[in-house]
Design a protein around this motif. Structure first.
Motif, PDB file in Angstrom:
ATOM      1  N   LEU A 218      47.853  40.797  47.878  1.00  0.00           N
ATOM      2  CA  LEU A 218      48.759  40.415  46.787  1.00  0.00           C
ATOM      3  C   LEU A 218      49.922  41.389  46.681  1.00  0.00           C
ATOM      4  O   LEU A 218      51.074  40.990  46.480  1.00  0.00           O
ATOM      5  CB  LEU A 218      47.992  40.352  45.469  1.00  0.00           C
ATOM      6  N   ALA A 219      49.635  42.675  46.809  1.00  0.00           N
ATOM      7  CA  ALA A 219      50.693  43.683  46.708  1.00  0.00           C
ATOM      8  C   ALA A 219      51.709  43.551  47.839  1.00  0.00           C
ATOM      9  O   ALA A 219      52.884  43.903  47.665  1.00  0.00           O
ATOM     10  CB  ALA A 219      50.087  45.089  46.714  1.00  0.00           C
ATOM     11  N   LEU A 220      51.274  43.035  48.982  1.00  0.00           N
ATOM     12  CA  LEU A 220      52.188  42.804  50.103  1.00  0.00           C
ATOM     13  C   LEU A 220      52.967  41.500  49.953  1.00  0.00           C
ATOM     14  O   LEU A 220      53.797  41.173  50.807  1.00  0.00           O
ATOM     15  CB  LEU A 220      51.403  42.791  51.422  1.00  0.00           C
ATOM     16  N   GLY A 221      52.673  40.762  48.890  1.00  0.00           N
ATOM     17  CA  GLY A 221      53.368  39.506  48.655  1.00  0.00           C
ATOM     18  C   GLY A 221      52.880  38.367  49.527  1.00  0.00           C
ATOM     19  O   GLY A 221      53.604  37.389  49.751  1.00  0.00           O
ATOM     20  N   LEU A 222      51.641  38.448  50.018  1.00  0.00           N
ATOM     21  CA  LEU A 222      51.093  37.437  50.917  1.00  0.00           C
ATOM     22  C   LEU A 222      50.283  36.406  50.151  1.00  0.00           C
ATOM     23  O   LEU A 222      49.585  36.756  49.182  1.00  0.00           O
ATOM     24  CB  LEU A 222      50.196  38.107  51.957  1.00  0.00           C
ATOM     25  N   PRO A 223      50.350  35.126  50.511  1.00  0.00           N
ATOM     26  CA  PRO A 223      49.458  34.130  49.900  1.00  0.00           C
ATOM     27  C   PRO A 223      48.008  34.566  50.097  1.00  0.00           C
ATOM     28  O   PRO A 223      47.578  34.825  51.225  1.00  0.00           O
ATOM     29  CB  PRO A 223      49.773  32.851  50.692  1.00  0.00           C
ATOM     30  N   ALA A 303      33.965  27.077  55.293  1.00  0.00           N
ATOM     31  CA  ALA A 303      34.788  26.150  56.071  1.00  0.00           C
ATOM     32  C   ALA A 303      35.919  25.584  55.221  1.00  0.00           C
ATOM     33  O   ALA A 303      37.043  25.391  55.711  1.00  0.00           O
ATOM     34  CB  ALA A 303      33.924  25.023  56.624  1.00  0.00           C
ATOM     35  N   ALA A 304      35.644  25.318  53.950  1.00  0.00           N
ATOM     36  CA  ALA A 304      36.700  24.846  53.054  1.00  0.00           C
ATOM     37  C   ALA A 304      37.822  25.872  52.980  1.00  0.00           C
ATOM     38  O   ALA A 304      39.012  25.517  52.988  1.00  0.00           O
ATOM     39  CB  ALA A 304      36.115  24.569  51.659  1.00  0.00           C
ATOM     40  N   ALA A 305      37.460  27.140  52.944  1.00  0.00           N
ATOM     41  CA  ALA A 305      38.466  28.199  52.911  1.00  0.00           C
ATOM     42  C   ALA A 305      39.286  28.198  54.192  1.00  0.00           C
ATOM     43  O   ALA A 305      40.503  28.421  54.162  1.00  0.00           O
ATOM     44  CB  ALA A 305      37.799  29.556  52.701  1.00  0.00           C
ATOM     45  N   GLY A 306      38.638  27.965  55.339  1.00  0.00           N
ATOM     46  CA  GLY A 306      39.377  27.924  56.592  1.00  0.00           C
ATOM     47  C   GLY A 306      40.397  26.805  56.620  1.00  0.00           C
ATOM     48  O   GLY A 306      41.523  26.985  57.109  1.00  0.00           O
ATOM     49  N   ARG A 307      40.041  25.656  56.084  1.00  0.00           N
ATOM     50  CA  ARG A 307      40.970  24.514  56.069  1.00  0.00           C
ATOM     51  C   ARG A 307      42.132  24.774  55.093  1.00  0.00           C
ATOM     52  O   ARG A 307      43.291  24.471  55.396  1.00  0.00           O
ATOM     53  CB  ARG A 307      40.231  23.235  55.698  1.00  0.00           C
ATOM     54  N   VAL A 308      41.816  25.336  53.959  1.00  0.00           N
ATOM     55  CA  VAL A 308      42.899  25.643  52.991  1.00  0.00           C
ATOM     56  C   VAL A 308      43.796  26.745  53.540  1.00  0.00           C
ATOM     57  O   VAL A 308      45.021  26.713  53.378  1.00  0.00           O
ATOM     58  CB  VAL A 308      42.300  26.034  51.630  1.00  0.00           C
ATOM     59  N   LEU A 309      43.205  27.739  54.212  1.00  0.00           N
ATOM     60  CA  LEU A 309      44.009  28.801  54.822  1.00  0.00           C
ATOM     61  C   LEU A 309      45.000  28.214  55.835  1.00  0.00           C
ATOM     62  O   LEU A 309      46.167  28.622  55.879  1.00  0.00           O
ATOM     63  CB  LEU A 309      43.098  29.821  55.497  1.00  0.00           C
ATOM     64  N   ALA A 310      44.536  27.269  56.631  1.00  0.00           N
ATOM     65  CA  ALA A 310      45.395  26.639  57.636  1.00  0.00           C
ATOM     66  C   ALA A 310      46.566  25.902  56.992  1.00  0.00           C
ATOM     67  O   ALA A 310      47.667  25.863  57.536  1.00  0.00           O
ATOM     68  CB  ALA A 310      44.575  25.693  58.514  1.00  0.00           C
ATOM     69  N   SER A 311      46.336  25.323  55.828  1.00  0.00           N
ATOM     70  CA  SER A 311      47.403  24.570  55.165  1.00  0.00           C
ATOM     71  C   SER A 311      48.468  25.479  54.566  1.00  0.00           C
ATOM     72  O   SER A 311      49.553  25.014  54.218  1.00  0.00           O
ATOM     73  CB  SER A 311      46.810  23.693  54.052  1.00  0.00           C
ATOM     74  N   GLY A 312      48.178  26.779  54.453  1.00  0.00           N
ATOM     75  CA  GLY A 312      49.110  27.708  53.837  1.00  0.00           C
ATOM     76  C   GLY A 312      49.936  28.491  54.814  1.00  0.00           C
ATOM     77  O   GLY A 312      50.638  29.426  54.419  1.00  0.00           O
ATOM     78  N   ARG A 313      49.867  28.164  56.106  1.00  0.00           N
ATOM     79  CA  ARG A 313      50.629  28.933  57.089  1.00  0.00           C
ATOM     80  C   ARG A 313      52.142  28.747  56.868  1.00  0.00           C
ATOM     81  O   ARG A 313      52.604  27.679  56.554  1.00  0.00           O
ATOM     82  CB  ARG A 313      50.273  28.489  58.500  1.00  0.00           C
TER      83      ARG A 313
END
Length: 313
Positions: A218-223, A303-313
């Motif tokens: 968060l401090a680095l400003g990353l999703p 796995a849900a986290a992996g799919r959501v992570l992919a959508s945030g690239r």
């Protein structure tokens, strides 16, 4: 006090040894490959206590072939500093101004395979890095999971950060490790190695490392996404449904984060950004077993986290 014993190697399969005292592990980041007949000193305490990660002794030194220094030219940063196992590494902390990409923070190493697989399914060709933090095993070479995911093409790089060591890249801090991974990858999974620590108390567990990692991202400003630890099979009530490990992290965070949920699960609060991923485990190729028991919900949440992570690239 350390519990050290002298032993003789009777069988060797890479880093995994058999000695006249029992099974042992010799860290390839610290020791040369052992051979039958080698005289070693092993730490026997974990096996003596019968801990979950204590099924083997750990080699402290190989007296036969481990007394010559490796070439550390140019390395001037110490890992395991001021301990008898301190050793110099080449630090690779990245540039915070160049860091771009989402970060998924998890609290249990067993979440990494489903997370990485689902990310790869949702974003073919995208590169995922792994930043290993404190909270579990510190040696990077102890993670068979990370090695297997690298071989399968599901992880681009393995960075060991803070007190963790032995990855392909070494970072002094978690923040630096995130930046180093994002210089090479599109997204990062960040969490402890295997063998999570735990005392059964609200704050005395390795999963709380996710709090520091999430704050760094968060401090680095990353999703920033927190991977929910969930279970429908754990006999401990505090881990049923949404684990108290995850609840504690979400309660203590200084800012909202994204949290992924599998189908059929509902958000317990409105502070964080809860996102449901459908079909997260469809086609998952590996057993759905955690800590020796079938637990599909544990893997579905990762796995849900992996799919959501992919959508945030």
């Amino acid at each position: 006090m350390l519990e050290l014993r002298r032993a003789s190697v009777t069988a060797a399969d890479g880093a995994w040894l058999q000695t006249d005292l029992g099974p042992a592990w010799s860290d390839p980041a610290l020791h040369p490959p052992a051979q039958v007949g080698d005289d070693v000193v092993v730490n026997v305490q974990a096996r003596g206590l019968g801990l979950g990660s204590g099924g083997y002794d750990v080699v402290a030194v190989n007296l036969t072939r481990g007394l010559e220094a490796a070439d550390r030219s140019g390395a001037h940063v110490m890992k395991l500093n001021y301990t008898p196992l301190q050793h110099a590494v080449h630090a690779a902390d990245g540039d915070p101004l160049a860091a771009r990409g989402p970060v998924a923070v998890f609290g249990a190493h067993g979440q990494l395979p489903a997370l990485a697989w689902a990310f790869g399914q949702a974003a073919p060709g995208a590169r995922l890095g792994y930043v290993q933090t404190a909270g579990g095993a510190l040696p990077g070479r102890l993670s068979r999971t990370a090695g297997e995911l690298r071989e399968a093409g599901l992880l681009e790089v393995h960075v060991t950060a803070g007190p963790a060591y032995g990855g392909e890249l070494e970072a002094i801090t978690t923040a630096g490790g995130l930046c180093a991974a994002l210089e090479r990858c599109d997204a990062v999974a960040c969490g402890p190695g295997p063998g999570i620590l735990g005392s059964g108390t609200a704050l005395g567990h390795g999963g709380l490392a996710a709090l520091d990692s999430a704050h760094a991202a968060l401090a680095l400003g990353l999703p920033t996404l927190v991977v929910a630890r969930m279970s429908s099979a754990d006999p401990r009530q505090r881990h049923r449904g949404l684990s108290h490990h995850t609840r504690t992290v979400l309660e203590m965070l200084l800012a909202p984060v994204i949290v992924a949920l599998p189908e059929g699960q509902s958000a317990p609060d409105d502070r964080h950004d809860w996102r449901v991923a459908s079909g997260a485990l469809d086609g998952y190729p590996w057993p759905l077993r955690s800590m020796g028991r079938d637990d599909p919900l544990f893997f579905a949440a990762a796995a849900a986290a992996g799919r959501v992570l992919a959508s945030g690239r």
